[in-house]
Design a protein around this motif. Structure first.
Motif, PDB file in Angstrom:
ATOM      1  N   SER A   1       0.718  -1.286  -0.010  1.00 36.36           N
ATOM      2  CA  SER A   1      -0.057   0.095  -0.003  1.00 36.36           C
ATOM      3  C   SER A   1       0.717   1.302   0.004  1.00 36.36           C
ATOM      4  O   SER A   1       1.942   1.184   0.572  1.00 36.36           O
ATOM      5  N   ASN A   2       0.533   2.328  -0.731  1.00 33.54           N
ATOM      6  CA  ASN A   2       1.064   3.668  -0.701  1.00 33.54           C
ATOM      7  C   ASN A   2       0.468   4.721   0.195  1.00 33.54           C
ATOM      8  O   ASN A   2       0.739   5.816   0.057  1.00 33.54           O
ATOM      9  N   ILE A   3      -0.359   4.154   1.009  1.00 32.17           N
ATOM     10  CA  ILE A   3      -1.265   4.929   2.022  1.00 32.17           C
ATOM     11  C   ILE A   3      -0.033   5.865   2.977  1.00 32.17           C
ATOM     12  O   ILE A   3       0.749   5.246   3.349  1.00 32.17           O
ATOM     13  N   GLN A   4      -0.458   7.117   3.105  1.00 28.83           N
ATOM     14  CA  GLN A   4       0.635   7.869   3.791  1.00 28.83           C
ATOM     15  C   GLN A   4      -0.285   8.021   5.222  1.00 28.83           C
ATOM     16  O   GLN A   4      -1.239   8.444   5.390  1.00 28.83           O
ATOM     17  N   ASN A   5       0.257   7.701   6.197  1.00 32.54           N
ATOM     18  CA  ASN A   5      -0.168   7.874   7.661  1.00 32.54           C
ATOM     19  C   ASN A   5       0.524   9.031   8.179  1.00 32.54           C
ATOM     20  O   ASN A   5       1.515   9.594   7.875  1.00 32.54           O
ATOM     21  N   ASN A   6      -0.407   9.649   8.991  1.00 31.93           N
ATOM     22  CA  ASN A   6       0.010  10.671   9.576  1.00 31.93           C
ATOM     23  C   ASN A   6       0.083  10.748  11.209  1.00 31.93           C
ATOM     24  O   ASN A   6      -0.521  11.248  12.080  1.00 31.93           O
ATOM     25  N   TYR A   7       1.374   9.989  11.606  1.00 31.18           N
ATOM     26  CA  TYR A   7       1.646   9.693  12.902  1.00 31.18           C
ATOM     27  C   TYR A   7       1.557  11.064  13.522  1.00 31.18           C
ATOM     28  O   TYR A   7       2.672  11.664  13.061  1.00 31.18           O
ATOM     29  N   GLY A   8       1.160  11.232  14.778  1.00 32.73           N
ATOM     30  CA  GLY A   8       1.365  12.439  15.564  1.00 32.73           C
ATOM     31  C   GLY A   8       0.658  13.501  15.051  1.00 32.73           C
ATOM     32  O   GLY A   8       0.851  14.711  15.788  1.00 32.73           O
ATOM     33  N   SER A   9      -0.298  13.533  14.337  1.00 25.94           N
ATOM     34  CA  SER A   9      -0.958  14.629  13.850  1.00 25.94           C
ATOM     35  C   SER A   9      -2.168  14.951  14.787  1.00 25.94           C
ATOM     36  O   SER A   9      -2.485  16.092  14.915  1.00 25.94           O
ATOM     37  N   VAL A  10      -2.478  14.089  15.749  1.00 26.26           N
ATOM     38  CA  VAL A  10      -3.432  14.457  16.638  1.00 26.26           C
ATOM     39  C   VAL A  10      -2.792  14.199  17.976  1.00 26.26           C
ATOM     40  O   VAL A  10      -2.152  13.314  18.232  1.00 26.26           O
ATOM     41  N   PRO A  11      -2.748  15.446  18.925  1.00 24.85           N
ATOM     42  CA  PRO A  11      -2.112  15.384  20.137  1.00 24.85           C
ATOM     43  C   PRO A  11      -2.561  14.204  21.193  1.00 24.85           C
ATOM     44  O   PRO A  11      -3.721  13.744  21.051  1.00 24.85           O
ATOM     45  N   TYR A  12      -1.421  13.464  21.604  1.00 25.30           N
ATOM     46  CA  TYR A  12      -1.865  12.745  22.907  1.00 25.30           C
ATOM     47  C   TYR A  12      -2.972  13.528  24.087  1.00 25.30           C
ATOM     48  O   TYR A  12      -2.705  14.488  24.383  1.00 25.30           O
ATOM     49  N   ALA A  13      -3.635  12.578  24.513  1.00 27.88           N
ATOM     50  CA  ALA A  13      -4.442  12.956  25.566  1.00 27.88           C
ATOM     51  C   ALA A  13      -3.478  13.119  26.958  1.00 27.88           C
ATOM     52  O   ALA A  13      -2.596  12.335  27.167  1.00 27.88           O
ATOM     53  N   LYS A  14      -3.735  13.901  27.712  1.00 21.87           N
ATOM     54  CA  LYS A  14      -3.129  14.201  29.054  1.00 21.87           C
ATOM     55  C   LYS A  14      -2.768  12.708  29.582  1.00 21.87           C
ATOM     56  O   LYS A  14      -1.687  12.563  29.981  1.00 21.87           O
ATOM     57  N   ASP A  15      -3.812  12.202  30.099  1.00 19.53           N
ATOM     58  CA  ASP A  15      -3.480  10.713  30.819  1.00 19.53           C
ATOM     59  C   ASP A  15      -3.870   9.477  29.844  1.00 19.53           C
ATOM     60  O   ASP A  15      -3.846   8.524  30.130  1.00 19.53           O
ATOM     61  N   GLN A  16      -3.141   9.653  28.463  1.00 17.97           N
ATOM     62  CA  GLN A  16      -3.473   8.553  27.598  1.00 17.97           C
ATOM     63  C   GLN A  16      -2.558   7.307  27.802  1.00 17.97           C
ATOM     64  O   GLN A  16      -1.170   7.762  28.235  1.00 17.97           O
TER      65      GLN A  16
END
Length: 75
Positions: A26-41
């Motif tokens: 697959s050539n799908i591009q992942n956007n790792y880190g584009s959504v901030p982690y929740a405080k207590d994730q």
């Protein structure tokens, strides 16, 4: 509820996604880190098959890549 993960191996979500992506060519591009982690994730979680094996008996270990490929092939 039963965990069916093997404590012999731990794989991050990113590793699982990248492995599937490579297996499917697959050539799908992942956007790792584009959504901030929740405080207590929770950053790491692992399971054990003990409860499942106590209820149903021992299950054989399947190699990570083999199991993913079997899943992809079944789709």
């Amino acid at each position: 509820i039963y965990n069916i993960s093997q404590s012999l191996e731990e794989h991050s979500n990113k590793e699982i996604l990248e492995t599937i992506k490579a297996m499917m060519d697959s050539n799908i591009q992942n956007n790792y880190g584009s959504v901030p982690y929740a405080k207590d994730q929770i950053m790491q979680m692992s399971g054990t098959v003990e409860k499942f094996e106590n209820a149903f008996g021992k299950i054989p270990h399947t190699d990570f890549c083999e199991a993913l490929q079997n899943t992809i092939n079944s789709l």
